[in-house]
Write an enzyme that holds these catalytic residues in place. Sequence first.
Site, PDB file in Angstrom:
ATOM      1  CB  SER A  41     -90.855 111.613 -76.331  1.00 44.35           C
ATOM      2  OG  SER A  41     -89.565 111.120 -76.647  1.00 44.35           O
ATOM      3  CB  SER A  43     -86.289 110.413 -74.560  1.00 43.65           C
ATOM      4  OG  SER A  43     -86.102 110.370 -75.963  1.00 43.65           O
ATOM      5  CE  LYS A 104     -84.559 106.684 -76.574  1.00 43.95           C
ATOM      6  NZ  LYS A 104     -85.325 107.553 -75.651  1.00 43.95           N
ATOM      7  CB  SER A 189     -84.100 108.464 -71.850  1.00 46.27           C
ATOM      8  OG  SER A 189     -83.763 107.747 -73.013  1.00 46.27           O
TER       9      SER A 189
END
Length: 243
Positions: A41, A43, A104, A189
Amino acid sequence: MTKATAKKKGGIGETVRTVVYAVLIALVIRTFAYEPFSIPSGSMIPTLLVGDYLFVSKYSYGYSRFSLPFSPPLFDGRVMGDGPERGDVAVFKLPTDNSTDYIKRVVGLPGDRIQVVDGILHINGEPVKREEVADQPDGATATLYRETLPNGVTHLIRERSDHQFYDNTPVYTVPEGHYFMMGDNRDSSQDSRALSRVGYVPYENFVGRAEFIFFSHDGSASLWEIWAWPASVRFGRLLDDVG
């Protein structure tokens, strides 16, 4: 048994042993040293792109049950490791299901107060320095900023605007033994700001620290389009450090 037959059986046995050893070595490396991950993804844009493949160091934060394949509940907590540092890009198991991998950036440490005000990250009541990048990508639909965390770690973030859903938040107080994670693509995100989905990440849930990109492609070539593979590879990203 003829010599030829014995030699053939010996050759097959040697091949099988070699394959078994190779598999065992790969499992040991994957469990205790480095594990490959792919980015599905956007994010973490611009730091990580969809189609990036990277290695995560398992030893950076020590070992928990989530360091092991299939996360068997052999023991609680972590052993032989130090806690993540602010600014690390890390892979962790989603706290709400303990099985899904997320990646993250660590922005909040245990005891920190985290808040976003008008798109700007605040840590313990102080705004984090954010500077607009001079050369924006052509045709960009969002703005790139260089963010500098309190410990001096700098990285790029991406903002569509400062008036999106998570651009003004309440104050989050990070519990002891937990960390606050955010994506660099701030308006796209799902991260610790979503308490019911991600929330605060326990130290035990960390898998490892993202180290470097070993392969990257833009998705323009299908698996069967062998002739198009070279054009789809982002050669400029190969072996880039993640930071």
